[in-house]
Design a protein around this motif. Structure first.
Motif, PDB file in Angstrom:
ATOM      1  N   GLY A 182       0.800  -1.220   0.000  1.00 17.03           N
ATOM      2  CA  GLY A 182       0.000   0.000   0.000  1.00 17.03           C
ATOM      3  C   GLY A 182       0.829   1.266   0.000  1.00 17.03           C
ATOM      4  O   GLY A 182       0.307   2.347  -0.272  1.00 17.03           O
ATOM      5  N   THR A 183       2.143   1.140   0.267  1.00 17.66           N
ATOM      6  CA  THR A 183       3.011   2.315   0.277  1.00 17.66           C
ATOM      7  C   THR A 183       3.203   2.844  -1.142  1.00 17.66           C
ATOM      8  O   THR A 183       3.511   2.089  -2.065  1.00 17.66           O
ATOM      9  CB  THR A 183       4.384   1.970   0.876  1.00 17.66           C
ATOM     10  N   VAL A 184       3.024   4.142  -1.308  1.00 13.42           N
ATOM     11  CA  VAL A 184       3.234   4.790  -2.607  1.00 13.42           C
ATOM     12  C   VAL A 184       4.647   5.367  -2.635  1.00 13.42           C
ATOM     13  O   VAL A 184       5.090   6.004  -1.680  1.00 13.42           O
ATOM     14  CB  VAL A 184       2.202   5.910  -2.845  1.00 13.42           C
ATOM     15  N   MET A 185       5.355   5.129  -3.726  1.00 16.02           N
ATOM     16  CA  MET A 185       6.729   5.622  -3.826  1.00 16.02           C
ATOM     17  C   MET A 185       7.056   6.022  -5.258  1.00 16.02           C
ATOM     18  O   MET A 185       6.507   5.463  -6.210  1.00 16.02           O
ATOM     19  CB  MET A 185       7.705   4.546  -3.331  1.00 16.02           C
ATOM     20  N   LYS A 186       7.932   6.990  -5.367  1.00 14.25           N
ATOM     21  CA  LYS A 186       8.374   7.467  -6.671  1.00 14.25           C
ATOM     22  C   LYS A 186       9.841   7.107  -6.862  1.00 14.25           C
ATOM     23  O   LYS A 186      10.660   7.327  -5.963  1.00 14.25           O
ATOM     24  CB  LYS A 186       8.198   8.984  -6.784  1.00 14.25           C
ATOM     25  N   VAL A 187      10.143   6.509  -7.999  1.00 15.35           N
ATOM     26  CA  VAL A 187      11.528   6.154  -8.306  1.00 15.35           C
ATOM     27  C   VAL A 187      12.242   7.411  -8.805  1.00 15.35           C
ATOM     28  O   VAL A 187      11.840   8.011  -9.796  1.00 15.35           O
ATOM     29  CB  VAL A 187      11.593   5.034  -9.355  1.00 15.35           C
ATOM     30  N   ILE A 188      13.297   7.783  -8.105  1.00 13.56           N
ATOM     31  CA  ILE A 188      14.036   9.007  -8.454  1.00 13.56           C
ATOM     32  C   ILE A 188      15.152   8.707  -9.437  1.00 13.56           C
ATOM     33  O   ILE A 188      15.228   9.298 -10.518  1.00 13.56           O
ATOM     34  CB  ILE A 188      14.609   9.686  -7.188  1.00 13.56           C
ATOM     35  N   THR A 189      16.016   7.790  -9.063  1.00 13.00           N
ATOM     36  CA  THR A 189      17.128   7.419  -9.941  1.00 13.00           C
ATOM     37  C   THR A 189      17.352   5.918  -9.879  1.00 13.00           C
ATOM     38  O   THR A 189      17.037   5.264  -8.883  1.00 13.00           O
ATOM     39  CB  THR A 189      18.443   8.123  -9.534  1.00 13.00           C
ATOM     40  N   VAL A 190      17.910   5.382 -10.959  1.00 15.11           N
ATOM     41  CA  VAL A 190      18.303   3.971 -11.016  1.00 15.11           C
ATOM     42  C   VAL A 190      19.705   3.908 -11.601  1.00 15.11           C
ATOM     43  O   VAL A 190      19.927   4.361 -12.731  1.00 15.11           O
ATOM     44  CB  VAL A 190      17.343   3.141 -11.892  1.00 15.11           C
TER      45      VAL A 190
END
Length: 228
Positions: A182-190
């Protein structure tokens, strides 16, 4: 439909096959051996036995697939396992990194009556503590599209859907960062070539290794959830 009496080893094997087939067309011998912590030779012997019982289709060098009868039997034990995990977590307060092993001990002796009581006491849940779907009483199960966090591109916002429940250290690690289904997260860098992933969760930045990211399943976040 014919009902077959299964022993504990058979039930463990069927559950492992079902879980392997969630992401692959065939449950390979090596994957089942890894999930069960036994030798490939033991898996092959059990696969042949289940094939004779018409619970699986066994093809050497490919692995196994569940028959309709095998899938019904597998979903019964999967329902027991995942309901027990949730009950142990919600009702007894056992940490999510310990419920898998405890549920494995109890799933084989859980009566249908107790299963029903547990389900009702929890409000007939559809997911276990790790985000895995709980099969319904009628043997159906929800299939949700997901992908590994390690495959997400920078700039994408996703919702954590499910995590691997078999490695307690991994679950404790995620829990220490409040990374739950349920946690929402945004990928910043890979970083390239399977490197680190930088995530933004609310106003906090978290860094995960590629191996950990590969054990986390995510789905696209709803528009309303994309706050980052």
């Amino acid at each position: 439909m014919e009902r077959i009496t299964l022993n504990q080893a058979m039930e463990n094997h069927l559950r492992a096959i079902h879980e392997a087939l969630e992401t692959n067309e065939w449950a390979t011998t090596s994957e089942c051996a890894r999930r069960l912590g036994i030798s490939s030779a033991s898996v092959t012997a059990m696969s042949k036995k289940l094939s004779r019982l018409k619970l699986v289709k066994y093809v050497p060098y490919h692995g196994v697939q569940l028959t309709k009868l095998g899938e019904k039997s597998a979903l019964e034990i999967v329902r027991h396992h995942r309901l027990l995990e949730l009950y142990l977590s919600e009702a007894l307060g056992i940490p999510w990194d310990r419920v898998h092993d405890e549920a494995e001990k109890l799933e084989h002796v859980l009566s249908e009556e107790l299963e029903e009581r547990i389900s009702k006491s929890l409000g007939d849940p559809t997911q276990d503590p790790h985000g895995a779907p709980i099969p319904a009483r009628d043997g159906t199960i929800d299939h949700v599209e997901y992908r590994a966090l390690s495959s997400v591109e920078p700039g994408e916002t996703v919702t954590l859907l499910r995590v691997d429940d078999r490695v307690p250290e991994f679950l404790r690690y995620l829990g220490s960062m409040n990374l739950y289904p349920g946690t929402v997260m945004k990928v910043i860098t890979v970083e390239p070539l399977g490197g680190l992933l930088a995530l933004r969760v609310c106003d906090k930045e978290i860094v995960l290794g590629s191996q950990a990211a590969g054990m986390i399943r995510v789905t696209a976040a709803a528009k309303a959830e994309q706050r980052q």
